[in-house]
Design a protein around this motif. Structure first.
Motif, mmCIF file in Angstrom:
data_model
loop_
_atom_site.group_PDB
_atom_site.id
_atom_site.type_symbol
_atom_site.label_atom_id
_atom_site.label_comp_id
_atom_site.label_asym_id
_atom_site.label_seq_id
_atom_site.Cartn_x
_atom_site.Cartn_y
_atom_site.Cartn_z
ATOM 1 N N ASP B 11 -8.606 1.086 3.863
ATOM 2 C CA ASP B 11 -8.735 -0.179 4.561
ATOM 3 C C ASP B 11 -7.895 -0.214 5.825
ATOM 4 O OD1 ASP B 11 -10.330 -0.797 2.518
ATOM 5 O OD2 ASP B 11 -8.976 -2.204 1.535
ATOM 6 N N ASP B 15 -2.963 1.056 3.970
ATOM 7 C CA ASP B 15 -3.651 1.417 2.736
ATOM 8 C C ASP B 15 -3.523 2.922 2.475
ATOM 9 O OD1 ASP B 15 -5.139 0.502 0.547
ATOM 10 O OD2 ASP B 15 -6.986 1.273 1.425
ATOM 11 N N TYR B 98 2.063 -5.947 2.534
ATOM 12 C CA TYR B 98 0.664 -5.554 2.401
ATOM 13 C C TYR B 98 0.285 -5.409 0.927
ATOM 14 C CZ TYR B 98 -3.578 -2.806 2.733
ATOM 15 O OH TYR B 98 -4.852 -2.368 2.591
ATOM 16 N N TYR B 101 -0.362 -8.730 -0.892
ATOM 17 C CA TYR B 101 -1.678 -9.348 -0.694
ATOM 18 C C TYR B 101 -2.779 -8.536 -1.350
ATOM 19 C CZ TYR B 101 0.717 -12.606 2.178
ATOM 20 O OH TYR B 101 1.576 -13.568 2.583
ATOM 21 N N LYS B 102 -2.581 -7.237 -1.386
ATOM 22 C CA LYS B 102 -3.532 -6.376 -2.065
ATOM 23 C C LYS B 102 -3.577 -6.763 -3.550
ATOM 24 C CE LYS B 102 -5.627 -2.183 -1.507
ATOM 25 N NZ LYS B 102 -6.800 -2.217 -0.689
ATOM 26 N N SER B 105 -5.287 -9.975 -4.046
ATOM 27 C CA SER B 105 -6.740 -9.881 -3.918
ATOM 28 C C SER B 105 -7.387 -9.448 -5.232
ATOM 29 C CB SER B 105 -7.133 -8.951 -2.766
ATOM 30 O OG SER B 105 -7.015 -7.605 -3.135
ATOM 31 N N ASP C 90 -13.565 -4.852 -0.966
ATOM 32 C CA ASP C 90 -12.103 -4.879 -1.032
ATOM 33 C C ASP C 90 -11.497 -5.363 0.281
ATOM 34 O OD1 ASP C 90 -12.288 -4.009 -3.558
ATOM 35 O OD2 ASP C 90 -11.603 -1.967 -3.203
ATOM 36 N N GLU C 94 -9.177 -8.575 0.512
ATOM 37 C CA GLU C 94 -7.809 -8.399 1.012
ATOM 38 C C GLU C 94 -7.554 -9.378 2.170
ATOM 39 O OE1 GLU C 94 -6.897 -4.232 1.794
ATOM 40 O OE2 GLU C 94 -6.229 -4.849 3.776
ATOM 41 N N ARG C 114 -2.383 -6.336 7.909
ATOM 42 C CA ARG C 114 -3.278 -5.278 7.423
ATOM 43 C C ARG C 114 -3.101 -3.974 8.180
ATOM 44 N NH1 ARG C 114 -8.819 -5.886 7.772
ATOM 45 N NH2 ARG C 114 -8.816 -4.304 6.153
#
Lengths: 189, 252, 189
Positions: B11, B15, B98, B101-102, B105, C90, C94, C114
Motif C-alpha cells: 500500500d 507498508d 501507520y 490505523y492499519k 482498519s 485494504d 486503511e 500513509r
C-alpha cells in the motif's frame, strides 16, 4: 422453529420486500408449510391491530403486504412537509462559482478543478434550481453540461452572464508566477 | 536473497517497511537500519512499476532510510535536554502511527461484515405526498452571498488549482524509466568520477536538477561509496560535499 | 396524544421513510418536544428487542432508522434481492480508518500518514458516500477537509463516532512486546 421466531422472520421479510409477497414464497423462505404460515400471519395481523402500532399487514388475493395504517396518513404528510434546513455550504458556493464562470461545464471538469468528486454539490445546486443541465458535450460519452439558471441571474440581480464580475486575466498570470516561485524555492538544493 | 515482488502489492513505502520488519521479526523500536535499508533498496531496485507517482513515494522513503543510515554512522546528536537523539525515532513514530490505523482498519472490516446483515427498506412514501415539492427560498438560501463574494471564491479556487501544478511532477510523463535507472546512473557517476577525479556533489546535479534525478544520483553515490569506488568528504555541516574517485576499490 | 399513539406515529413514519430520520423532524411531525420523542423511541427500541420481532430501530448520530435484525439475514436472502455492498480493498479501508479517527482531515495529512499519494482512495470513498467534504482548513491553500458520512455509520454499524472501536494502546503495546520476545537477528550496526 418457535412460533415467535416464525413471526419475526415473516415480519422481517415483509418489511424488506415492501411489496405484496405470495403466501407460497413466504412459506418457502420461512421453511414452513403454507397452512402454518397463514395461521401465523393471521395471528400477527391481530397483534398489529393494537393501538400502539403504526403499521399493519394486509392480505391481497393470497399475498401479504406490510403497510402503514390509514390513520397514520396525516402524520406522514406532516413529516414530508417538515421543512428541511437548506444551507449553502462552502462546498456548494465553490462549485457554484466554478459553474458560473466556466459554464457550460461538465462534472468531470468541475472535479478536475476542485480535485475531488463533486456529484453531491452539483446535484444539490440542481435541486436548488441555481444550476441546470445545458445539453451534452460533443465528446466521447457525451457528458452532461451544466450552466446557471435564470433563477441564478434573478437572485444575483443581473440580467445576463456578461454582467458577472470580470476575472482579470493578469491576476491569473500573477497567481501562476507566484506558484512557480514557491515551487522553485522548495526545490532549491 | 532473491525477492520478486510487485511494488503495487504494497500500500506504500510504510507498508513495505512494516512487511520487512515483520518478516525479519524485528523490534520496531530497534530497527537494524543497515539491513532493512539493504532489503528495501533491493526490492525497489527490482521494481517493475512504471508509475512515477508510486515510484517517487518509494524513492522518497529510500532517501529517508539512507539519511538515517548515514546519521547512524556519525556521532549521536544531542538534543536540548542533553539526551542522545536516535536518528530512527521519527521513522519509528511514523511506522507506529501507520500500524495503528492499519490495525483499526481490520477492526472496521469486521464491523462491516456484521453491519451488512442489517437490511433496509426503500421509502414507500405515497405519490401524492412525494409529489409535494417544497419551494426552496433562494433569497434566504443565498443570504449575504453577493456576486463579488462569488467572484472571490472563484478566484481563490483557480489560484489553488495553479498552486497544485507541480512543474516537476507535471512533466513526469516525458521521463522514460531508463533515464533514472539506478544502475545506469551509477555507471554514469563512476565514469564522471574517473574523468574528473575530484568533483563537487552539487556540480553533478546542476545539469539534471529534477527531484527524481537528485534522489537517484544521491542513492548512486552512496552505493558507489559503499562498494568503495568513491570517497566523500564534507568538512563542515552545510559545506560542499566533495567526491573523490578511488582508483583501487577500497574496503568500505 | 397518548404514549401508545405516539409510538404508532413514529413507527409509521420510520416505516414509510425507510431512511434515517433526524430526531427534530420526527418530533416536529409528532408534535412533541425532542426529549419526549427520544424517550418514546428508546422505549420502542426495547420492545423491538423482543424475540417475536424481526425488525428494529437503530440510531445513527441522532437520527433513527428502521431495519431488520441481523439474525433475520439468512431467511431474507432466500427471497429478497439484497443490494450488493461495495467491496472495500485494504487501501480503501486503511484510508477510511485514518479519516474516521482523525476527522476532519486533509488529503495531505492522510498522505503523510500513509506515505503515498491518496487521491484515488479518497475519491473512491467519496464516490461510495462513506466520506464527504467537510469544509476547508483555514490554512494556506485552504485545503479540503474530509469526514465520514451517515452511510459510514450505517455500513459499519456504529451509532456515532464516539462508538468507533477504541484503538487500544495496549494492543499496540502488544505488538511491541511480541517483537521484543522474538529472536533478534544479528543485524545491529
Amino acid at each position: 422453529m418457535k412460533l415467535s421466531e416464525l413471526e419475526a422472520v415473516i415480519e422481517a421479510i415483509l418489511f424488506t420486500m415492501g411489496e405484496a409477497v405470495e403466501l407460497d414464497r413466504l412459506a418457502a423462505a420461512a421453511g414452513q408449510d403454507e397452512d402454518t404460515c397463514r395461521r401465523v400471519i393471521r395471528n400477527m395481523m391481530d397483534k398489529y391491530a393494537g393501538e400502539d402500532r403504526g403499521i399493519q399487514v394486509i392480505e391481497l388475493d393470497g399475498a401479504f403486504q406490510m403497510c402503514t395504517k390509514p390513520s397514520m396518513y396525516e402524520s406522514i404528510v406532516k413529516i414530508a412537509h417538515v421543512p428541511k434546513k437548506h444551507v449553502l455550504t462552502d462546498v456548494l458556493l465553490e462549485t457554484l462559482s466554478i459553474i458560473a464562470y466556466k459554464q457550460p461545464i461538465t462534472k468531470l471538469e468541475i472535479e478536475h478543478i476542485r480535485g475531488v468528486k463533486s456529484d453531491h454539490p452539483v446535484n444539490k445546486l440542481v435541486e436548488y434550481n441555481l444550476v441546470c443541465e445545458a445539453g451534452r458535450l460533443d465528446a466521447p460519452g457525451r457528458p452532461i453540461l451544466f450552466a446557471t439558471t435564470e433563477e441564478f441571474l434573478r437572485s444575483f440581480g443581473i440580467e445576463s452572464l456578461e454582467d458577472l464580475p470580470v476575472i482579470n486575466p493578469e491576476k491569473i498570470e500573477d497567481f501562476k508566477l507566484e506558484a512557480e516561485e514557491e515551487v522553485q524555492l522548495e526545490l532549491d538544493i | 536473497m532473491s525477492i520478486s515482488v510487485k511494488l503495487e502489492a504494497f500500500d506504500g513505502p510504510l507498508d513495505l517497511l512494516l512487511h520487512l520488519i515483520e518478516k525479519n521479526k524485528i523490534d520496531i523500536f530497534d530497527i537494524p537500519i543497515v539491513e532493512i535499508t539493504r532489503q528495501y533498496m533491493e526490492i525497489i531496485s527490482q521494481m517493475e512499476t512504471k508509475d512515477m507517482d508510486i515510484m517517487s513515494d518509494f524513492l522518497l522513503m529510500a532517501a529517508t532510510l539512507l539519511r538515517i543510515k548515514s546519521k547512524m554512522l556519525l556521532p549521536a546528536e544531542v538534543n536540548e535536554e542533553g539526551e542522545e537523539e536516535d536518528p530512527r525515532a521519527e521513522l519509528v513514530e511514523r511506522l507506529l502511527e501507520y500500524k495503528t490505523y492499519k490495525y483499526a482498519s481490520y477492526e472496521l472490516k469486521d464491523l462491516q461484515v456484521d453491519a451488512a446483515r442489517l437490511l433496509y427498506k426503500e421509502p414507500t412514501i405515497p405519490d401524492e405526498i412525494a409529489d409535494y415539492h417544497e419551494e426552496v427560498d433562494i433569497a434566504e438560501l443565498l443570504g449575504d452571498v453577493t456576486l463579488a463574494k462569488l467572484q472571490n471564491i472563484f478566484r481563490s479556487v483557480m489560484k489553488k488549482q495553479i498552486d497544485k501544478i507541480d512543474p516537476i511532477r507535471s512533466k513526469f510523463g516525458r521521463i522514460e524509466k531508463e533515464q533514472i535507472s539506478l544502475p545506469e546512473r551509477m555507471a554514469y557517476i563512476e565514469e564522471y568520477a574517473r574523468e574528473h577525479h575530484r568533483f563537487n556533489f552539487r556540480r553533478l546535479l546542476e545539469e539534471q536538477a529534477d527531484k527524481m534525478m537528485v534522489i537517484v544520483s544521491f542513492l548512486g553515490i552512496l552505493e558507489l561509496m559503499k562498494v568503495g569506488r568513491l570517497k566523500i568528504v564534507q568538512e563542515n555541516i552545510f559545506d560542499d560535499i566533495w567526491v573523490t574517485y578511488a582508483e583501487q576499490p577500497q574496503t568500505a
